[in-house]
Design an enzyme around this catalytic site. Structure first.
Site, PDB file in Angstrom:
ATOM      1  N   HIS A   1     -16.594   2.790 -21.638  1.00 17.11           N
ATOM      2  CA  HIS A   1     -15.735   3.573 -20.734  1.00 17.11           C
ATOM      3  C   HIS A   1     -15.586   5.016 -21.225  1.00 17.11           C
ATOM      4  O   HIS A   1     -14.733   5.289 -22.072  1.00 17.11           O
ATOM      5  CB  HIS A   1     -14.360   2.909 -20.622  1.00 17.11           C
ATOM      6  CG  HIS A   1     -14.397   1.633 -19.854  1.00 17.11           C
ATOM      7  ND1 HIS A   1     -14.210   1.583 -18.497  1.00 17.11           N
ATOM      8  CD2 HIS A   1     -14.649   0.369 -20.252  1.00 17.11           C
ATOM      9  CE1 HIS A   1     -14.332   0.333 -18.077  1.00 17.11           C
ATOM     10  NE2 HIS A   1     -14.600  -0.428 -19.130  1.00 17.11           N
TER      11      HIS A   1
ATOM     12  N   CYS B   1     -19.509   0.010 -16.794  1.00 16.63           N
ATOM     13  CA  CYS B   1     -19.097  -1.367 -17.074  1.00 16.63           C
ATOM     14  C   CYS B   1     -19.482  -2.292 -15.914  1.00 16.63           C
ATOM     15  O   CYS B   1     -20.655  -2.561 -15.711  1.00 16.63           O
ATOM     16  CB  CYS B   1     -17.595  -1.401 -17.399  1.00 16.63           C
ATOM     17  SG  CYS B   1     -17.101  -2.939 -18.161  1.00 16.63           S
TER      18      CYS B   1
ATOM     19  N   SER C   1      13.410  17.834  -2.283  1.00 12.57           N
ATOM     20  CA  SER C   1      14.171  16.926  -3.138  1.00 12.57           C
ATOM     21  C   SER C   1      14.729  17.646  -4.362  1.00 12.57           C
ATOM     22  O   SER C   1      15.588  17.126  -5.057  1.00 12.57           O
ATOM     23  CB  SER C   1      13.256  15.803  -3.620  1.00 12.57           C
ATOM     24  OG  SER C   1      12.324  16.333  -4.545  1.00 12.57           O
ATOM     25  N   GLY C   2      14.224  18.831  -4.617  1.00  7.88           N
ATOM     26  CA  GLY C   2      14.641  19.526  -5.837  1.00  7.88           C
ATOM     27  C   GLY C   2      13.605  19.366  -6.929  1.00  7.88           C
ATOM     28  O   GLY C   2      13.617  20.074  -7.917  1.00  7.88           O
ATOM     29  N   GLY C   3      12.705  18.407  -6.753  1.00 11.42           N
ATOM     30  CA  GLY C   3      11.661  18.188  -7.747  1.00 11.42           C
ATOM     31  C   GLY C   3      10.532  19.193  -7.597  1.00 11.42           C
ATOM     32  O   GLY C   3      10.515  19.996  -6.656  1.00 11.42           O
TER      33      GLY C   3
ATOM     34  N   GLU D   1     -14.259   7.437 -19.777  1.00 12.15           N
ATOM     35  CA  GLU D   1     -13.027   8.054 -19.261  1.00 12.15           C
ATOM     36  C   GLU D   1     -11.826   7.835 -20.183  1.00 12.15           C
ATOM     37  O   GLU D   1     -10.804   8.509 -20.054  1.00 12.15           O
ATOM     38  CB  GLU D   1     -12.718   7.525 -17.852  1.00 12.15           C
ATOM     39  CG  GLU D   1     -12.289   6.051 -17.753  1.00 12.15           C
ATOM     40  CD  GLU D   1     -13.446   5.051 -17.765  1.00 12.15           C
ATOM     41  OE1 GLU D   1     -14.569   5.443 -18.134  1.00 12.15           O
ATOM     42  OE2 GLU D   1     -13.220   3.875 -17.432  1.00 12.15           O
TER      43      GLU D   1
ATOM     44  N   ASP E   1       7.333  18.682  -6.932  1.00  5.92           N
ATOM     45  CA  ASP E   1       6.365  18.463  -5.860  1.00  5.92           C
ATOM     46  C   ASP E   1       6.805  19.091  -4.541  1.00  5.92           C
ATOM     47  O   ASP E   1       6.065  19.843  -3.916  1.00  5.92           O
ATOM     48  CB  ASP E   1       6.129  16.958  -5.643  1.00  5.92           C
ATOM     49  CG  ASP E   1       5.740  16.255  -6.929  1.00  5.92           C
ATOM     50  OD1 ASP E   1       5.319  16.958  -7.866  1.00  5.92           O
ATOM     51  OD2 ASP E   1       5.874  15.023  -6.996  1.00  5.92           O
ATOM     52  N   SER E   2       8.031  18.761  -4.115  1.00  5.34           N
ATOM     53  CA  SER E   2       8.431  19.286  -2.817  1.00  5.34           C
ATOM     54  C   SER E   2       8.613  20.799  -2.873  1.00  5.34           C
ATOM     55  O   SER E   2       8.366  21.498  -1.887  1.00  5.34           O
ATOM     56  CB  SER E   2       9.685  18.582  -2.294  1.00  5.34           C
ATOM     57  OG  SER E   2      10.736  18.684  -3.205  1.00  5.34           O
TER      58      SER E   2
END
Ligand code: XMP
Length: 517
Positions: free
Chosen positions: A168, A81, A222-224, A170, A226-227
């Site tokens: 596009h 684009c 954090s409990g999530g 994507e 990711d951590s």
């Protein structure tokens, strides 16, 4: 590792280009629009360059321009684009706004054969979003595809390996979009498919050992997901004795979270596990504050302050600080990657001044900062984490702090914790939890009228949110089966006395965000 570099001109779908490319196994990275890789050594891994889309026209004052040197590196270039319009404009062609804007699905017809369209059928449906169009190709370029309106849709200069597409690839609505990106990355650039979580673990572990040596690393859990995944990778890459895992109960956690977190960390083989109840401090600091961004900063700074006090007690002040920052956090905070990226929310784990201080000393490590959320899950699985930990919905760092709109009190935290627990338990028992990317309850700062027995009373309104998403960057509303929604709603109003009314949020992202604050 073979890499496709994406220059970010501020287009909203820039991150999606990178996602799609990684999905077929080629590593790709987004960099600022004026980035030029250093000629010596820096080019080793770069196999091709993509110029992304942009909200700008090439004629706008201040439109983002790449360093022209990027076209002299001898690498294949794909302009998408605005990227194509830049190529055309700067190489002697003509770009102009036409009366006819092309937006949405658009059938394309091939004019000549192109390696970019290998195995893509003539007449495929692309996805367009452009005001300016290519009126005259740049020198050396020929048109390879044209839209239903007769407007140039793809051009190329095969001698220079310069390619450009007006649509596009994507965007999921673009048929064969992934195939076209693969034709460019693998077919034209020759990039090898080396991107895998196994490879990522090896690279990150080596980098971690090199950077950290035998010093201590502190990770706030954090409990999530990711951590927890950061914890798992630290414990794998380093000696468990070096790794200090600290869980600070802010009072803004979900029900039962602290106990669950501590159990799963022990299973990870953690030796230094520090559990701290700091809920009084957090709630005192937040008292009277209703502004969402200020609440985030207070929570973020208090995290670090409590951590510093605890760290001082433990005598590990010079420790590295590990964070579960994701690629999307960097993008959404306008940091690190494309300079034009717009700041949407200040995620406390990126912006806190105290984290910045650690960063200035070179003491922050972010082993997930090249990953998207769903890649973190794949990594967690690869590291052997149990599926209930990996399958957990994302939970924001500021926790219930951004799900209680306006001012926070302990009473409101308790009400929301209770209602959220009922909601999540119901989703699990009805087999809906794993179909949803993120579900949670939000406590609104209004009370609404209701009747109990013969009396009118005013109780809180609770909003339920459930979204499906690939990576949190965009999200669609989960199409809740009406029966389940109604039953869950009455379960909540029956069991949480302070809630009188339940509403379901039917907004997608964009224009809304996933969280309410
Ligand atoms: P939004 O609300 O921006 O959320 O659409 C996208 C994802 O990010 C999470 N989120 C946060 N995570 N600190 C975090 O660690 C924050 O301040 C924060 N705000 C939003 C959100 O839960 C969703 O998964």
């Amino acid at each position: 590792m073979d890499t496709i570099l994406i220059l970010d001109f501020g287009g909203q779908t820039c991150q999606l280009i990178s996602r799609r490319i990684r999905d077929f196994g080629v590593y790709s990275e987004i960099v600022a629009h004026d980035y030029v890789p250093a000629a010596n050594g820096g080019l080793k891994d770069i196999k091709g360059i993509i110029l992304s889309g942009s909200p700008y026209s090439v004629y706008d004052d201040g439109s983002p321009l790449p360093n022209p040197a990027i076209l002299d590196l001898g690498l294949p270039v794909l302009g998408i684009c605005y990227g194509l319009q830049y190529l055309t404009h700067s190489l002697g062609g003509k770009v102009a706004p036409l009366d006819k804007r092309e937006y949405g699905r658009m059938k394309l017809r091939f004019e000549t054969k192109s390696p970019l369209f290998s195995d893509v059928p003539d007449g495929f449906v692309s996805w367009m979003s452009h005001g300016d169009s290519i009126i005259k190709p740049a020198r050396g370029f020929t048109r390879t595809a044209v839209s239903e309106h007769g407007i140039a849709a793809a051009l190329e200069d095969p001698a220079k390996k310069f390619y450009g597409i007006q649509f596009h690839p994507e965007v999921t609505h673009c048929e064969y979009g992934v195939k076209i990106l693969e034709n460019f990355a693998v077919g034209i650039c020759g990039a090898r498919k080396q991107w895998s979580m196994k490879a990522y673990i090896e690279t990150v572990s080596r980098d971690l050992r090199e950077k950290v040596g035998n010093r201590n690393v502190l990770l706030l859990i954090s409990g999530g997901v990711d951590s927890t995944v950061v914890g798992a990778i630290l414990l794998k890459a380093l000696a468990p004795g070096q790794v200090h895992l600290m869980y600070i109960d802010t009072g803004l956690m979900r029900r039962g979270e602290s106990a669950e977190v501590s159990a799963s960390l022990k299973k990870l083989g953690a030796e230094n596990l520090h559990l701290i109840d700091a809920s009084d401090k957090f709630l005192a600091a937040l008292a009277g504050e209703a502004d969402p961004e200020r609440k985030r900063h207070i929570i973020g700074d208090m995290f670090i302050r409590v951590q510093e006090e605890e760290v001082a007690k433990l005598g590990i002040q010079d420790a590295f600080l590990a964070q579960g920052t994701l690629y999307t956090d960097l993008i959404e905070s306008g940091k690190g990657v494309g300079k034009k990226a717009h700041t949407i929310k200040s995620h406390h784990n990126v912006r806190s001044p105290l984290v910045e201080e650690k960063r200035a000393k070179g003491l922050v490590i972010e082993p997930l900062d090249r990953l998207y959320k769903d890649e973190v899950r794949v990594l967690g699985r690869e590291l052997g984490l149990p599926s209930e930990v990996i399958g957990r919905h994302p939970f924001p760092g500021p926790g219930l702090g951004v799900r209680i709109l306006g001012e926070l009190t302990r009473e409101k935290c308790d009400i929301l914790r209770e209602a959220d627990a009922v909601y999540i338990e119901e989703l699990k028992s009805r087999g809906l939890y794993d179909k949803i990317w993120q579900a949670f309850a939000v406590l609104l700062p209004v009370r609404s009228v209701g009747v109990t027995g013969d009396t009118r009373d005013y109780r809180y309104v609770l909003a339920l949110r459930a979204v499906v998403s690939h990576d949190g960057m965009t999200a669609d509303v989960f199409e809740f089966p009406a029966k389940d929604l109604l039953e869950i709603s009455s379960k909540i109003t029956n069991s949480v006395q302070q809630i009188g009314r339940v509403v379901y949020d039917v907004s997608s992202k964009p224009p809304a965000t996933i969280e309410w604050e």
